[in-house]
Design a protein around this motif. Structure first.
Motif, PDB file in Angstrom:
ATOM      1  N   ARG A  31       0.834  -1.209   0.000  1.00  0.00           N
ATOM      2  CA  ARG A  31       0.000   0.000   0.000  1.00  0.00           C
ATOM      3  C   ARG A  31       0.867   1.257   0.000  1.00  0.00           C
ATOM      4  NH1 ARG A  31      -5.106   0.258   0.754  1.00  0.00           N
ATOM      5  NH2 ARG A  31      -5.189   1.970   2.259  1.00  0.00           N
TER       6      ARG A  31
ATOM      7  N   LEU B  73       2.009   1.893  -3.417  1.00  0.00           N
ATOM      8  CA  LEU B  73       0.923   2.384  -4.256  1.00  0.00           C
ATOM      9  C   LEU B  73       0.588   3.846  -3.978  1.00  0.00           C
ATOM     10  CD1 LEU B  73      -1.476  -0.690  -3.945  1.00  0.00           C
ATOM     11  CD2 LEU B  73      -0.230  -0.006  -6.002  1.00  0.00           C
TER      12      LEU B  73
ATOM     13  N   SER C  98      -0.851   4.744  -1.223  1.00  0.00           N
ATOM     14  CA  SER C  98      -2.010   4.737  -0.326  1.00  0.00           C
ATOM     15  C   SER C  98      -1.531   4.819   1.116  1.00  0.00           C
ATOM     16  CB  SER C  98      -2.818   3.443  -0.513  1.00  0.00           C
ATOM     17  OG  SER C  98      -3.216   3.272  -1.848  1.00  0.00           O
TER      18      SER C  98
ATOM     19  N   ALA D  11      -7.428  -1.916  -1.980  1.00  0.00           N
ATOM     20  CA  ALA D  11      -7.565  -0.934  -3.053  1.00  0.00           C
ATOM     21  C   ALA D  11      -9.023  -0.830  -3.495  1.00  0.00           C
ATOM     22  CB  ALA D  11      -6.660  -1.304  -4.230  1.00  0.00           C
TER      23      ALA D  11
ATOM     24  N   ASP E  42     -10.804   1.138  -0.812  1.00  0.00           N
ATOM     25  CA  ASP E  42     -10.534   2.569  -0.944  1.00  0.00           C
ATOM     26  C   ASP E  42     -11.376   3.181  -2.060  1.00  0.00           C
ATOM     27  OD1 ASP E  42      -8.646   2.453   1.070  1.00  0.00           O
ATOM     28  OD2 ASP E  42      -6.931   2.334  -0.291  1.00  0.00           O
ATOM     29  N   LEU E  43     -11.504   2.444  -3.175  1.00  0.00           N
ATOM     30  CA  LEU E  43     -12.292   2.941  -4.297  1.00  0.00           C
ATOM     31  C   LEU E  43     -13.757   3.112  -3.898  1.00  0.00           C
ATOM     32  CD1 LEU E  43     -12.135   3.608  -7.389  1.00  0.00           C
ATOM     33  CD2 LEU E  43     -12.819   1.230  -7.774  1.00  0.00           C
TER      34      LEU E  43
ATOM     35  N   ALA F 264      -4.067  -3.934  -8.079  1.00  0.00           N
ATOM     36  CA  ALA F 264      -4.120  -2.859  -7.081  1.00  0.00           C
ATOM     37  C   ALA F 264      -3.653  -1.537  -7.680  1.00  0.00           C
ATOM     38  CB  ALA F 264      -3.272  -3.235  -5.871  1.00  0.00           C
ATOM     39  N   ALA F 265      -2.618  -1.582  -8.519  1.00  0.00           N
ATOM     40  CA  ALA F 265      -2.125  -0.361  -9.149  1.00  0.00           C
ATOM     41  C   ALA F 265      -3.173   0.238 -10.081  1.00  0.00           C
ATOM     42  CB  ALA F 265      -0.839  -0.658  -9.923  1.00  0.00           C
TER      43      ALA F 265
ATOM     44  N   ARG G  64      -5.817   1.808  -7.928  1.00  0.00           N
ATOM     45  CA  ARG G  64      -5.291   3.045  -7.336  1.00  0.00           C
ATOM     46  C   ARG G  64      -5.327   4.183  -8.353  1.00  0.00           C
ATOM     47  NH1 ARG G  64      -4.947   6.741  -3.600  1.00  0.00           N
ATOM     48  NH2 ARG G  64      -2.872   7.585  -3.233  1.00  0.00           N
TER      49      ARG G  64
ATOM     50  N   GLU H 234      -8.830   5.399  -8.676  1.00  0.00           N
ATOM     51  CA  GLU H 234      -9.174   6.262  -7.548  1.00  0.00           C
ATOM     52  C   GLU H 234      -8.612   7.664  -7.758  1.00  0.00           C
ATOM     53  OE1 GLU H 234      -8.208   6.700  -2.776  1.00  0.00           O
ATOM     54  OE2 GLU H 234      -7.541   4.912  -3.857  1.00  0.00           O
ATOM     55  N   ARG H 235      -7.359   7.729  -8.230  1.00  0.00           N
ATOM     56  CA  ARG H 235      -6.759   9.039  -8.482  1.00  0.00           C
ATOM     57  C   ARG H 235      -7.530   9.783  -9.572  1.00  0.00           C
ATOM     58  NH1 ARG H 235      -0.181   8.086  -8.714  1.00  0.00           N
ATOM     59  NH2 ARG H 235       0.101   7.368  -6.571  1.00  0.00           N
TER      60      ARG H 235
END
Length: 452
Positions: A11, A14, A16, A51, A54-55, A360-361, A364, A367-368
């Protein structure tokens, strides 16, 4: 290193928050290895699950995540139990480890053209006995260089110390676990649905065994539409049942104008591209990073290779088993077990763990994109994941998991082109967003190259 620590380390790589407060690891046992393979398995699955959490947290409450360490380890081996039929053979008859005059070398010959490359150096061989006799007369480094020069795949067994001093080992050690590049401004009205977080996303899959397909299988499990593209004639009979779950699979020949036009239309419509070609391979086809951005400015572009993105071996062909030989894992296993031959990890953990890191990347970057409206790219490699495992404390566990039981599998039957089968229960649970694949495994080339 515990599973929780692996997850926190990933994390942090990443970008995060490394905290794992929402994570629960369950289950007992470990895969027998000099290295903490089960903790890597559970930790990488957990990082991908966090991940997703988080999303979901961008549109509501962040859900809890749990990972079963035993099921995660089993998924790193196989997720599939045929009913009344046998799985295809995984390895080519002459693939494997061989003793040279001065040490060990591994030949990877699963692809016909890779076997042909080895046999241009060693002569045509009908079986392992013939190949062993041919290899025995060589010095290991000379043979490795000769096969690689022919376009084949081979790796000398090196120690951790020798790899650390090697120019490629040093280059990989200096690379980040996940290398991110910023992207252009991206317009998208897509938002995650808490119950099916990746629904509505299109993922173009240009990957082969095994890391990339693990990543896109994970994305499909949370609702993404995954379309895998392979060239004519490419097949993976030993792993298709494992790696095509949840996907549609088509073929294109990027040397043909009509197929190039179709590919460009697919790329323009994709949200995420996952590709596992060697560095500059897509460039030679006219689809380098700048061309991909021009075709799809909002694209999330995630890529992997075997030996890293810098250093003299950045373009070298490689697979999990070869990287284990090169970087010292197989030699460390041999010393740990006091064996007379290389001892690799009990599963192809570099492939599988890197697959979950790739997923996961990608998540991420999604999410960005939701937060700042920009696309982006990420690069990972098997060799850098190997560095993560090598940096962990060696556990030296000989403990084995209990055998699989019916309780480990979903109750339903998966109907595949090869025959019916049971699939392992997912090792990951994200509260309110169960992992679910809407398509059974299928043969490569089954579908049309089009989005639904």
């Amino acid at each position: 290193m515990s599973a929780e620590t692996f997850a926190a380390t990933i994390r942090a790589a990443l970008g995060s928050a490394p905290g794992t407060e929402a994570l629960t690891i369950t289950g007992t046992g470990t895969l027998p290895s000099a290295f903490p393979v089960t903790d890597l398995a559970a930790g990488s699955v957990a990082a991908a699950g966090l991940a997703i959490a988080d999303l979901v947290g961008t549109v509501g409450a962040t859900p809890a995540v749990s990972v079963d360490r035993r099921l995660a380890s089993l998924w790193f081996r196989t997720s599939f139990r045929p009913i009344g039929w046998a799985l295809p053979v995984l390895w080519d008859p002459v693939a494997g480890d061989y003793r040279t005059r001065d040490g060990w070398i591994r030949l990877h010959t699963n692809a016909p053209h890779h076997r042909a490359a080895a046999e241009r150096v060693l002569g045509a061989q009908a079986d392992r006995a013939g190949m062993a006799a041919a290899v025995a007369g060589w010095d290991k480094s000379d043979l490795e260089a000769a096969i690689v020069a022919e376009g084949g795949c081979a790796a000398v067994m090196r120690s951790v110390e020798v790899w650390a001093a090697h120019p490629q080992g040093a280059a990989v050690a200096a690379e980040p676990l996940v290398a991110f590049d910023p992207g252009a401004a991206a317009r998208s009205n897509w938002k995650p649905e808490p119950a099916r977080p990746l629904a509505g996303l299109r993922v173009l899959d240009l990957t082969r065994v095994l890391a990339g397909p693990v990543a896109t299988r994970f994305l499909a499990g949370f609702g993404a539409e995954v379309l895998r593209i392979d060239p004519p004639g490419w097949n993976e009979p030993g792993v298709e049942v494992h790696m095509t779950l949840g996907k549609r699979c088509a073929r294109l020949d990027l040397r043909r104008e009509a197929d190039r036009n179709r590919f460009e239309a697919l790329l323009t419509g994709a949200d995420i591209l996952v590709h596992g070609y060697r560095p500059e391979a897509l460039d030679r086809l006219g689809y380098g990073a700048a061309a991909r951005r021009a075709l799809s400015p909002g694209l999330i572009d995630v890529s992997l290779d075997a030996y890293g993105w810098t250093g003299p071996w950045a373009g070298r062909r490689g697979f999990d088993s070869l990287v284990q030989m090169s970087c010292g894992i197989a030699e460390a296993g041999q010393a740990w077990r006091n064996a007379d031959r290389p001892v690799p990890l009990p599963v192809q953990a570099l492939d599988h763990a890197t697959g979950y890191l790739l997923a996961a990347a990608a998540i991420r970057l999604l999410e960005r994109r939701l937060r700042d409206g920009r696309a982006g790219a990420a690069r990972l490699s098997l060799a850098r994941t190997a560095r993560l495992l090598l940096d962990a404390e060696r556990t030296g566990s000989m403990e084995a998991f209990a055998p699989e039981t019916d309780d480990d599998f979903d109750a339903g039957v998966e109907a595949t082109p090869w025959g019916p089968a049971h699939r392992l229960r997912p090792p990951l649970a994200v509260a309110g967003a169960p992992v679910r694949w809407s398509l059974p495994a299928r043969r490569l080339g089954t579908d049309r190259p089009a989005w639904t």
